[in-house]
Design an enzyme around this catalytic site. Structure first.
Site, PDB file in Angstrom:
ATOM      1  N   THR A 190      -6.320   0.582 -20.655  1.00 30.99           N
ATOM      2  CA  THR A 190      -6.138  -0.778 -20.173  1.00 30.99           C
ATOM      3  C   THR A 190      -4.844  -1.293 -20.785  1.00 30.99           C
ATOM      4  O   THR A 190      -4.343  -0.745 -21.769  1.00 30.99           O
ATOM      5  CB  THR A 190      -7.292  -1.706 -20.612  1.00 30.99           C
ATOM      6  N   ARG A 192      -4.288  -8.071 -17.518  1.00 35.16           N
ATOM      7  CA  ARG A 192      -5.436  -7.224 -17.183  1.00 35.16           C
ATOM      8  C   ARG A 192      -4.954  -6.180 -16.186  1.00 35.16           C
ATOM      9  O   ARG A 192      -4.525  -6.509 -15.084  1.00 35.16           O
ATOM     10  CB  ARG A 192      -6.552  -8.043 -16.522  1.00 35.16           C
ATOM     11  N   GLU A 244       0.842  -1.209   0.000  1.00 32.93           N
ATOM     12  CA  GLU A 244       0.000   0.000   0.000  1.00 32.93           C
ATOM     13  C   GLU A 244       0.870   1.249   0.000  1.00 32.93           C
ATOM     14  O   GLU A 244       1.839   1.342   0.761  1.00 32.93           O
ATOM     15  CB  GLU A 244      -0.911   0.017   1.229  1.00 32.93           C
ATOM     16  N   LYS A 303      -5.621  -5.071 -23.914  1.00 29.91           N
ATOM     17  CA  LYS A 303      -6.276  -5.153 -25.225  1.00 29.91           C
ATOM     18  C   LYS A 303      -5.196  -5.158 -26.318  1.00 29.91           C
ATOM     19  O   LYS A 303      -4.363  -6.047 -26.299  1.00 29.91           O
ATOM     20  CB  LYS A 303      -7.299  -4.039 -25.334  1.00 29.91           C
TER      21      LYS A 303
HETATM   22  C1  LIG Z   1     -12.222  -2.087 -21.863  1.00 30.90           C
HETATM   23  C2  LIG Z   1     -12.456  -0.655 -21.620  1.00 30.90           C
HETATM   24  C3  LIG Z   1     -12.538  -0.152 -20.322  1.00 30.90           C
HETATM   25  C4  LIG Z   1     -12.641  -0.998 -19.080  1.00 30.90           C
HETATM   26  O1  LIG Z   1     -11.721  -1.900 -18.832  1.00 30.90           O
HETATM   27  P1  LIG Z   1     -11.937  -3.078 -17.759  1.00 30.90           P
HETATM   28  O2  LIG Z   1     -10.552  -3.554 -17.583  1.00 30.90           O
HETATM   29  O3  LIG Z   1     -12.852  -4.066 -18.392  1.00 30.90           O
HETATM   30  O4  LIG Z   1     -12.511  -2.482 -16.532  1.00 30.90           O
HETATM   31  C5  LIG Z   1     -12.658   1.218 -20.183  1.00 30.90           C
HETATM   32  N1  LIG Z   1     -12.710   2.030 -21.247  1.00 30.90           N
HETATM   33  C6  LIG Z   1     -12.674   1.571 -22.508  1.00 30.90           C
HETATM   34  C7  LIG Z   1     -12.749   2.523 -23.648  1.00 30.90           C
HETATM   35  C8  LIG Z   1     -12.553   0.209 -22.743  1.00 30.90           C
HETATM   36  O5  LIG Z   1     -12.538  -0.239 -24.000  1.00 30.90           O
END
Ligand SMILES: *Cc1c(COP(=O)(O)O)cnc(C)c1O
Length: 400
Positions: free
Chosen positions: A222, A231, A48, A225
């Site tokens: 994120t 993640r 933390e 992607k």
């Molecule tokens: C995927 C996404 C998020 C959220 O991400 P999580 O990891 O699923 O919480 C936020 N903003 C955009 C534009 C996204 O494509």
């Protein structure tokens, strides 16, 4: 693994992933190194606070890891530590966005974000998200005819509504975003400009999509992607943006965002995840990754072009990213997005159903499907493979 039940299920999921054609635009396939960092002993550590300012002992190693992740994040997007701060602790994209609003938008302030049905994310102020419960969303959309953003309309709306923050960068928008125009719009109403580059961050890293940093105050993304990491999420903010608190004390956006992440919203950071982020950020800076990003775009274009040639309505008539949004309902001439996604899944092609601009059906059974090229490009697929995939999709969806 001693737990045979879970071991079996992990194996089954591994096999499932290998077997299918994965066109989920928000997914990717990470490297062994990323998996190794995620599965490491770093998960045992409580940390933390921030490097050098922790609330627990024994942080000399994880401090180095977090600093490395920060340095690599700035380096990847060619940012100087003097101008930009970065927070690498958000557990995922949604908490990252929530942290930004918590830090910078007053209670019941206004978030101007794209509506869900036009390609915005829930966390851009939609009312089922906490971001739409604590703040008011000023929704905007795309032009009904062109299916791309009409910046003049946006400016009118911004001047009328005077939002505290404007969010650009979307979850189902295949085109490039004009960040310079967004800057002008934000300046015309005194709003903070935030870009959520979650979807296309990997393309920015590979220089295949315009970088938002020149024009924005805050950038969230994120990591899992197109950026092909674990993640997780990052928040970048400009160091020269200063806010005075009630006592007149000056704080940068970065100070406020750090406080919003911890202790505002989170406890201990997931240090195994932070290490995996660092690994992914290094990978994304390699020449191989640039080649990958180029191929991701080529493949998406091949997919979109072939689907259009076969008569499908591709939203905005094409793509400039990894993402292709297809109207499979076509005003009743086709099938619903749910049926399309179910049929494709039976044939081993995984997609997600998606609303399209001007949606006439519902979010649960919308008119479209969203396709992406990121995961299959990681697997080495090229344009000809994506043309083949388009033909397969066409056949499956046109079967009576
Ligand atoms: C995927 C996404 C998020 C959220 O991400 P999580 O990891 O699923 O919480 C936020 N903003 C955009 C534009 C996204 O494509």
């Amino acid at each position: 693994m001693k737990d045979t039940q879970i071991a079996k299920l992990i194996k089954a999921e591994k096999e499932r992933q290998k077997k299918v054609i994965n066109l989920i635009a928000s997914e990717n396939i990470v490297s062994k190194d990323v998996l190794e960092a995620l599965g490491s002993e770093l998960t045992n550590k409580y940390a933390e606070g921030y490097p050098g300012k922790r609330y627990y002992g024994g942080n000399e190693v994880v401090d180095k890891i977090e600093i490395l992740a920060q340095e690599r994040a700035l380096k990847l997007f060619e940012l100087s530590n003097n101008k930009w701060a970065v927070n690498v602790q958000p557990l995922s994209g949604s908490p990252a966005n929530l942290a930004v609003y918590t830090a910078l938008v007053p209670k019941e302030g206004k978030i101007m974000g794209m509506s869900l049905s036009h390609g915005g994310h829930l966390t851009h102020g939609h009312k089922v998200s906490a971001t739409g419960k604590f703040w008011e969303q000023i929704p905007y959309g795309v032009d009904e005819k062109t299916e791309v953003i009409n910046y003049d309309e946006l400016k009118k709306l911004a001047k009328k509504e005077k939002p505290n923050i404007i969010v650009c960068g979307f979850t189902a928008y295949p085109r490039v975003v004009d960040f310079k125009k967004f800057r002008d719009i934000a300046d015309s109403c005194g709003a903070i400009l935030m870009c959520d580059m979650s979807h296309f961050a990997g393309l920015v890293a590979g220089k295949q999509y315009p970088s938002p940093f020149e024009y924005t105050d805050v950038v969230t993304t994120t990591v899992h992607k197109t950026l092909r990491g674990p993640r997780s999420a990052l928040i970048f903010s400009r160091r020269d943006k200063i806010v005075k608190d009630k006592k007149g004390k000056e704080q940068t956006f970065g100070d406020l965002i750090d406080k919003a992440v911890f202790p505002g919203l989170q406890g201990g950071p997931h240090m195994n995840q932070v290490a995996a982020v660092a690994v992914a950020l290094k990978e994304a800076g390699t020449p191989e990754f640039k080649k990958y990003a180029i191929q991701v775009k080529k493949n998406a274009k091949a997919l979109a072009d072939e689907l259009m040639r076969l008569g499908w309505h591709v939203v905005s008539h094409g793509t400039e990213s990894h993402l292709v949004l297809v109207d499979v309902w076509m005003g009743g001439k086709g099938i619903s997005g749910t049926e399309a996604s179910d049929r494709l899944e039976k044939a081993g092609i995984i997609v997600n159903k998606n609303t399209i601009p001007g949606e006439t059906r519902s979010a649960f059974d919308p008119s479209g499907i969203r396709l992406g090229s990121a995961a299959e490009t990681t697997r080495g697929k090229k344009e000809k493979d994506f043309i083949g995939i388009a033909r397969k999709i066409d056949k499956i969806l046109k079967t009576k």
